[in-house]
Design a protein around this motif. Structure first.
Motif, PDB file in Angstrom:
ATOM      1  N   ASP A   1     103.929  44.276 -23.409  1.00 50.17           N
ATOM      2  CA  ASP A   1     102.879  44.010 -24.390  1.00 50.17           C
ATOM      3  C   ASP A   1     103.182  44.538 -25.783  1.00 50.17           C
ATOM      4  OD1 ASP A   1     101.267  42.688 -22.554  1.00 50.17           O
ATOM      5  OD2 ASP A   1     100.257  44.506 -21.952  1.00 50.17           O
TER       6      ASP A   1
ATOM      7  N   SER B   1     101.068  29.935 -23.806  1.00 48.80           N
ATOM      8  CA  SER B   1     100.444  30.420 -22.565  1.00 48.80           C
ATOM      9  C   SER B   1     101.503  31.003 -21.646  1.00 48.80           C
ATOM     10  CB  SER B   1      99.681  29.295 -21.855  1.00 48.80           C
ATOM     11  OG  SER B   1     100.553  28.276 -21.440  1.00 48.80           O
TER      12      SER B   1
ATOM     13  N   TYR C   1      97.495  33.499 -16.210  1.00 49.88           N
ATOM     14  CA  TYR C   1      96.043  33.436 -16.139  1.00 49.88           C
ATOM     15  C   TYR C   1      95.575  34.151 -14.883  1.00 49.88           C
ATOM     16  CZ  TYR C   1      96.404  30.028 -12.405  1.00 49.88           C
ATOM     17  OH  TYR C   1      96.681  29.429 -11.208  1.00 49.88           O
TER      18      TYR C   1
ATOM     19  N   TRP D   1      97.482  38.143 -11.820  1.00 49.91           N
ATOM     20  CA  TRP D   1      97.908  37.200 -12.843  1.00 49.91           C
ATOM     21  C   TRP D   1      98.855  36.184 -12.221  1.00 49.91           C
ATOM     22  CZ3 TRP D   1      95.928  37.038 -17.684  1.00 49.91           C
ATOM     23  CH2 TRP D   1      95.179  38.152 -18.105  1.00 49.91           C
TER      24      TRP D   1
ATOM     25  N   SER E   1      92.220  41.023 -26.582  1.00 51.46           N
ATOM     26  CA  SER E   1      93.102  42.179 -26.663  1.00 51.46           C
ATOM     27  C   SER E   1      94.374  41.679 -27.341  1.00 51.46           C
ATOM     28  CB  SER E   1      93.411  42.713 -25.261  1.00 51.46           C
ATOM     29  OG  SER E   1      94.403  43.701 -25.322  1.00 51.46           O
TER      30      SER E   1
ATOM     31  N   THR F   1     101.603  40.155 -27.091  1.00 53.28           N
ATOM     32  CA  THR F   1     100.693  39.415 -26.223  1.00 53.28           C
ATOM     33  C   THR F   1      99.278  39.356 -26.778  1.00 53.28           C
ATOM     34  OG1 THR F   1     100.151  41.370 -24.910  1.00 53.28           O
ATOM     35  CG2 THR F   1     101.958  39.993 -24.102  1.00 53.28           C
TER      36      THR F   1
ATOM     37  N   THR G   1      95.495  38.546 -25.033  1.00 54.62           N
ATOM     38  CA  THR G   1      94.747  38.300 -23.808  1.00 54.62           C
ATOM     39  C   THR G   1      93.337  37.868 -24.180  1.00 54.62           C
ATOM     40  OG1 THR G   1      96.036  39.998 -22.672  1.00 54.62           O
ATOM     41  CG2 THR G   1      94.015  39.271 -21.597  1.00 54.62           C
TER      42      THR G   1
ATOM     43  N   GLY H   1      89.721  36.954 -22.502  1.00 53.78           N
ATOM     44  CA  GLY H   1      88.872  37.021 -21.320  1.00 53.78           C
ATOM     45  C   GLY H   1      87.586  36.268 -21.583  1.00 53.78           C
TER      46      GLY H   1
ATOM     47  N   GLY I   1      90.689  34.927 -17.265  1.00 57.82           N
ATOM     48  CA  GLY I   1      91.316  35.121 -18.553  1.00 57.82           C
ATOM     49  C   GLY I   1      92.677  34.486 -18.625  1.00 57.82           C
ATOM     50  N   GLU I   2      93.216  34.485 -19.827  1.00 55.84           N
ATOM     51  CA  GLU I   2      94.532  33.924 -20.092  1.00 55.84           C
ATOM     52  C   GLU I   2      95.329  34.893 -20.938  1.00 55.84           C
ATOM     53  OE1 GLU I   2      93.997  30.132 -21.930  1.00 55.84           O
ATOM     54  OE2 GLU I   2      92.690  29.413 -20.352  1.00 55.84           O
ATOM     55  N   LYS I   3      96.635  34.910 -20.703  1.00 55.55           N
ATOM     56  CA  LYS I   3      97.519  35.749 -21.500  1.00 55.55           C
ATOM     57  C   LYS I   3      98.526  34.832 -22.197  1.00 55.55           C
ATOM     58  CE  LYS I   3      98.845  39.854 -20.201  1.00 55.55           C
ATOM     59  NZ  LYS I   3      99.514  40.987 -19.559  1.00 55.55           N
ATOM     60  N   TYR I   4      98.731  35.099 -23.483  1.00 55.21           N
ATOM     61  CA  TYR I   4      99.656  34.330 -24.308  1.00 55.21           C
ATOM     62  C   TYR I   4     100.717  35.258 -24.868  1.00 55.21           C
ATOM     63  CZ  TYR I   4      96.080  30.700 -24.225  1.00 55.21           C
ATOM     64  OH  TYR I   4      95.181  29.760 -23.812  1.00 55.21           O
TER      65      TYR I   4
END
Length: 140
Positions: free
Chosen positions: A26, A43, A46, A58, A115, A120, A122, A124, A133-136
């Motif tokens: 991160d 992306s 998730y 995740w 976040s 990264t 995130t 939510g 949620g999704e993390k990019y």
């Protein structure tokens, strides 16, 4: 000859357990301000709540979704082109990302807890009862 088992056991426990299941580093946490959000993101993973109150798991995405935040509050999402602008809004101690549909300047259509880290982002969703949620990852 005595063998010191305690240090060996502790070493095993501390190095074998990890809560980061997606492998992305991160980087440093950044303030939740639009200048740190600006740019393009891809992306990466998730999660969806399991309903049992357990740990977030995740899952990797195919990486095809790209989102972009402009300095002029423009927003694009390759998976959902209906949205075109965003704002960040303080809500107590949290900051909420609100995205708006084209032609709907005063009506938010998506609300996310955010976040932001060096590498990264995130998101939510505020709509999921049990969490999702999704993390990019930031594109360079």
């Amino acid at each position: 000859m005595k063998f010191p088992l305690l240090p060996v056991c502790l070493l095993f426990i501390l190095t074998a357990c990890s809560k980061d299941h997606d492998g992305v580093i991160d980087g440093a946490a950044l303030p939740k301000q639009s200048q740190y959000l600006q740019g393009s993101w891809k992306s990466y993973s998730y999660y969806e709540g399991t309903g049992n109150g357990g740990e977030k798991i995740w899952n990797l995405t195919d990486g095809s979704t790209r989102i972009t935040f402009g300095a002029d509050s423009t927003y694009t999402n390759t998976s959902d082109p209906a949205y075109d602008h965003f704002i960040l809004r303080a809500l107590g101690t949290d900051t909420i990302l609100q995205v708006y549909a084209k032609g709907q300047p005063g009506r938010d259509t998506g609300n996310f807890f955010i976040s932001i880290n060096t590498n990264t982002l995130t998101l939510g969703s505020r709509l999921c009862i049990e969490g999702c949620g999704e993390k990019y990852v930031r594109l360079q």
